[in-house]
Design a protein around this motif. Sequence first.
Motif, short mmCIF file in Angstrom:
data_model
loop_
_atom_site.label_atom_id
_atom_site.label_comp_id
_atom_site.label_asym_id
_atom_site.label_seq_id
_atom_site.Cartn_x
_atom_site.Cartn_y
_atom_site.Cartn_z
N UNK A 1 0.85 -1.19 0.00
CA UNK A 1 0.00 0.00 0.00
C UNK A 1 0.88 1.24 0.00
N UNK A 2 0.68 2.12 -0.95
CA UNK A 2 1.54 3.28 -1.08
C UNK A 2 1.20 4.36 -0.07
N UNK A 3 2.23 5.04 0.39
CA UNK A 3 2.04 6.15 1.31
C UNK A 3 1.62 7.38 0.54
N UNK A 4 0.82 8.24 1.16
CA UNK A 4 0.41 9.48 0.53
C UNK A 4 1.61 10.41 0.40
N UNK A 5 1.62 11.19 -0.66
CA UNK A 5 2.67 12.17 -0.88
C UNK A 5 2.04 13.50 -1.21
N UNK A 6 2.84 14.58 -1.00
CA UNK A 6 2.33 15.90 -1.33
C UNK A 6 2.68 16.24 -2.77
N UNK A 7 2.42 17.49 -3.17
CA UNK A 7 2.64 17.88 -4.56
C UNK A 7 4.09 17.77 -4.96
N UNK A 8 5.03 17.90 -4.02
CA UNK A 8 6.45 17.82 -4.35
C UNK A 8 6.93 16.40 -4.46
N UNK A 9 6.08 15.42 -4.12
CA UNK A 9 6.47 14.03 -4.24
C UNK A 9 7.00 13.43 -2.96
N UNK A 10 7.12 14.22 -1.89
CA UNK A 10 7.64 13.72 -0.63
C UNK A 10 6.47 13.47 0.32
N UNK A 11 6.65 12.58 1.32
CA UNK A 11 5.55 12.31 2.26
C UNK A 11 5.14 13.57 2.98
N UNK A 12 3.84 13.73 3.25
CA UNK A 12 3.39 14.93 3.96
C UNK A 12 3.89 14.95 5.39
N UNK A 13 4.00 16.15 5.93
CA UNK A 13 4.47 16.30 7.30
C UNK A 13 3.46 15.66 8.25
N UNK A 14 3.95 14.91 9.29
CA UNK A 14 3.03 14.27 10.23
C UNK A 14 2.18 15.30 10.94
N UNK A 15 0.97 14.94 11.21
CA UNK A 15 0.07 15.80 11.95
C UNK A 15 -0.14 15.23 13.33
N UNK A 16 -0.47 16.11 14.26
CA UNK A 16 -0.67 15.70 15.64
C UNK A 16 -2.08 15.14 15.78
N UNK A 17 -2.19 13.93 16.35
CA UNK A 17 -3.50 13.33 16.60
C UNK A 17 -4.18 14.11 17.72
N UNK A 18 -5.26 14.76 17.40
CA UNK A 18 -5.91 15.63 18.38
C UNK A 18 -6.59 14.81 19.47
N UNK A 19 -6.51 15.32 20.69
CA UNK A 19 -7.14 14.67 21.83
C UNK A 19 -8.50 15.30 22.06
N UNK A 20 -9.50 14.46 22.21
CA UNK A 20 -10.86 14.92 22.44
C UNK A 20 -11.13 15.02 23.93
N UNK A 21 -12.34 15.48 24.28
CA UNK A 21 -12.73 15.55 25.69
C UNK A 21 -12.76 14.15 26.29
N UNK A 22 -13.19 13.17 25.50
CA UNK A 22 -13.19 11.79 25.99
C UNK A 22 -11.76 11.32 26.27
N UNK A 23 -10.81 11.77 25.42
CA UNK A 23 -9.42 11.41 25.65
C UNK A 23 -8.91 12.01 26.95
N UNK A 24 -9.35 13.23 27.25
CA UNK A 24 -8.92 13.88 28.51
C UNK A 24 -9.42 13.08 29.72
N UNK A 25 -10.65 12.59 29.65
CA UNK A 25 -11.17 11.78 30.75
C UNK A 25 -10.39 10.47 30.87
N UNK A 26 -10.04 9.87 29.74
CA UNK A 26 -9.25 8.64 29.77
C UNK A 26 -7.86 8.90 30.33
N UNK A 27 -7.33 10.09 30.03
CA UNK A 27 -6.00 10.42 30.54
C UNK A 27 -6.01 10.51 32.07
#
Length: 435
Positions: free
Chosen positions: A1-27
Amino acid sequence: MGRMTNAAGSPPAPTVARLTEADAAKQRGLRRMKALATGLLAAVAIVYALATAAEHGGAGPWAGYVAAAAEAGMVGALADWFAVTALFRRPLGLPIPHTAIIPTKKDQLGESLGDFVGENFLSEQVVTDKLASLGLSRRAAAWLSSPEHADRVTAELATAVRGGLTVLRDADVQAVLAEAITRRAEATEISPPLGRLLARTVADGGHRRFVDLVLAQAQDWLVKHREAVLAAVEGGAPGWTPRFVDRRVGDRVHRELLRFVQEMRASREHPAREALDRFLADFADKLQHDEATRARMERLKTESLARPEVQELIASAWAAVRAMVLTAAEDEHSALRARARAAVLSLGTRLTADDRLRAKLDGWVTDAALHVVTGYRREITSLISDTIASWDARSTSRKIELHIGRDLQFIRLNGTVIGSLAGLLIHALTRVAGG
């Protein structure tokens, strides 16, 4: 399975997985469990220290049993702490091999999870069995048979129609309609079907009612507009004729016209009517078989379609239809909505009573679902793998730990308890074996 790439052909910069209110309670829950597991480790460490001191001070055999149990509990707690921590980060920050498994193997885990979902949840057999067990057509039949649900479906359809007509630009629709009608008309020769229609009409005498209507209107006009006929005759007479002569000629013309029209109305065998019948029959034959007549009709058709008046007629027709549909869709008691509601109820009734129709509907749904599954399985599962691949390693590890970390802390607790019991048992067996 191929990784996504941006217009320049390189992999996109990683994004931060956002924490939800439910995640805060689990934390918060995870922190409590970590504190509990760490507190239990500290407790057995203190017990070990006290029991060892008591054993060395001659407290008796019991101190050895307690010390052995506490020592094994510490070992079990530390081993399980290491195992749990190694999933998400490097224990104590040390570069120990095969630790920080989730951050370092994030992309492979994402691909494996996508493959697992595709093979076990999106397989053809699983989808087919699940749809068969749901009985969608029977549920739909029962749902649509309810008047309340039929009202809801009708209201939703009316909303969709209003929304669609609101979004559509009148100019675009009119242009498309005009082009479609013009193209269709130009591609179809109208003379032969028009000739056949006229021939059947003449043969059945259908044109006679129209002739009667025209003659009746002509007679009424002549009766009401005698002066107009006289004025027309006088206006066309030579200037040297006396006025009274022109008047008498006009009066005679009016009487003859009126007599002629009355005689045509009174007799279906009037020579003029028979001549009209022969003309129409001959014209119908020429429309079908005479090349010159057919060519003239085609030219007339093309010229008529090109006239602005015809295009304006198409535009006004669309505006009238649009206004009519909008009015009917907004009116809860309109005939359009009443018929739509009746159609929904009828469909529900037919589905309830017709086993073959339900089977056909279930087959369509299953075929559509299998088409999506077989044709787009990789695209569906790539949503999982690509989303995980787009997250940065640290936030991915943190998010996964929030979801399963609290349960993993029970491993530490169990390791402490089980280790203590194992240590106690081993120490007891050793004392028994040693006499």
